[in-house]
Design a protein around this motif. Structure first.
Motif, mmCIF file in Angstrom:
data_model
loop_
_atom_site.group_PDB
_atom_site.id
_atom_site.type_symbol
_atom_site.label_atom_id
_atom_site.label_comp_id
_atom_site.label_asym_id
_atom_site.label_seq_id
_atom_site.Cartn_x
_atom_site.Cartn_y
_atom_site.Cartn_z
ATOM 1 N N ASP A 184 -2.496 53.011 -48.953
ATOM 2 C CA ASP A 184 -2.182 53.391 -47.579
ATOM 3 C C ASP A 184 -0.683 53.619 -47.348
ATOM 4 N N THR A 185 0.138 53.322 -48.367
ATOM 5 C CA THR A 185 1.588 53.494 -48.265
ATOM 6 C C THR A 185 2.093 54.232 -49.490
ATOM 7 N N VAL A 186 2.970 55.216 -49.266
ATOM 8 C CA VAL A 186 3.533 55.974 -50.387
ATOM 9 C C VAL A 186 5.053 55.932 -50.278
ATOM 10 N N LEU A 187 5.671 55.504 -51.369
ATOM 11 C CA LEU A 187 7.124 55.410 -51.479
ATOM 12 C C LEU A 187 7.602 56.656 -52.209
ATOM 13 N N VAL A 188 8.425 57.465 -51.542
ATOM 14 C CA VAL A 188 8.719 58.822 -52.016
ATOM 15 C C VAL A 188 10.188 58.985 -52.394
ATOM 16 N N GLY A 189 10.394 59.762 -53.457
ATOM 17 C CA GLY A 189 11.708 60.255 -53.847
ATOM 18 C C GLY A 189 11.513 61.546 -54.610
ATOM 19 N N GLY A 190 12.607 62.181 -55.027
ATOM 20 C CA GLY A 190 12.477 63.386 -55.841
ATOM 21 C C GLY A 190 13.331 64.537 -55.351
ATOM 22 N N LEU A 191 12.961 65.740 -55.792
ATOM 23 C CA LEU A 191 13.749 66.943 -55.557
ATOM 24 C C LEU A 191 12.866 68.073 -55.024
ATOM 25 N N ALA A 192 13.360 68.769 -54.080
ATOM 26 C CA ALA A 192 14.562 68.456 -53.337
ATOM 27 C C ALA A 192 14.163 68.126 -51.897
ATOM 28 N N LEU A 193 14.982 67.326 -51.231
ATOM 29 C CA LEU A 193 14.621 66.807 -49.917
ATOM 30 C C LEU A 193 14.264 67.898 -48.924
ATOM 31 N N ASP A 194 15.033 68.992 -48.911
ATOM 32 C CA ASP A 194 14.865 70.003 -47.872
ATOM 33 C C ASP A 194 13.740 70.999 -48.142
ATOM 34 N N PHE A 195 13.058 70.857 -49.269
ATOM 35 C CA PHE A 195 11.935 71.753 -49.562
ATOM 36 C C PHE A 195 10.712 70.963 -50.026
ATOM 37 N N CYS A 196 10.600 70.692 -51.314
ATOM 38 C CA CYS A 196 9.363 70.109 -51.835
ATOM 39 C C CYS A 196 9.138 68.670 -51.391
ATOM 40 N N VAL A 197 10.193 67.885 -51.285
ATOM 41 C CA VAL A 197 10.024 66.510 -50.790
ATOM 42 C C VAL A 197 9.575 66.541 -49.333
ATOM 43 N N LYS A 198 10.237 67.334 -48.523
ATOM 44 C CA LYS A 198 9.898 67.422 -47.104
ATOM 45 C C LYS A 198 8.441 67.824 -46.908
#
Length: 220
Positions: free
Chosen positions: A151-165
């Protein structure tokens, strides 16, 4: 902007590493290098220690895709196709170094679930969970999370303004709690970093500066 303390339950938490690939780093300078991309690896690894399962997504593009810019000057110019919005420099092409994960991350097969996206030459999806812009053709990631009781997802990666968003927005639309580790992501356009983070927070994402804000608890 970021929250000082976030409680999570490990057994109900997954991590998502969005496209942490060499093609988005200075290791492949002719592709789409994101400033500071290599710096996110320690925090992605730290994210993993707070979760029961870990997912990774990868851009996996063919050669000669409809969105490929023939020159850097063409990048971001509009493309009039249903599943392509703008042109991008060729990146993360199948069989090349750009597809590989950033040094220091686990081998891709050590992740519990991997998502390969962008295989269609006439499509350039950003989010990890759908192969199309309308979010109708699932990659299977959301279903995997559901089956695992996450029920919870901890997110990081590339790039924030496109694929992460886009991936974060897809998780929110699926009713999942999302915690975004700001130290585990970078933006294609660094000047947009704070605004994108604020926009995601307004949509319900919990922001943390790094994993020091996380606390493991028995229930939330």
């Amino acid at each position: 902007m970021a929250t000082n303390k976030v409680d999570i339950v490990r057994e109900r938490t997954a991590t998502l590493d969005v496209d942490p690939q060499k093609g988005f780093s200075e290791l492949c300078p002719k592709e789409l290098p994101v400033t500071g991309a290599l710096e996110i690896v320690p925090q992605l690894l730290a994210n993993h220690t707070f979760a029961a399962i870990k997912l990774v997504s990868r851009d996996m593009h063919p050669t000669g895709a409809a969105w490929e810019a023939s020159t850097p000057a063409e990048m971001l110019s509009p493309v009039d196709l249903p599943e392509v919005d703008v042109k991008w420099n060729p990146h993360c092409v199948m069989g090349t170094e750009g597809v590989e994960l950033l040094p220091g991350l686990p081998p891709v097969r050590e992740y519990d679930f991997q998502i390969n996206k962008g295989l269609d030459p006439d499509a350039h999806p950003y989010g990890a969970f759908y192969h199309d812009q309308a979010d109708t053709l699932s990659t299977g990631g959301l279903e995997f999370l559901q089956v695992k009781g996450i029920d919870t997802v901890l997110v990081g990666g590339l790039a924030l303004d496109f694929c992460v968003k886009k991936s974060v927005e897809q998780l929110l639309a699926a009713g999942l709690r999302v915690v975004l580790n700001l130290a585990a992501t970078r933006a294609v356009f660094p000047e947009q970093f704070e605004q994108v983070a604020n926009d995601l927070q307004a949509q319900g994402v919990e922001l943390i500066d790094d994993t020091r804000a996380l606390s493991l608890v028995d229930h939330v």
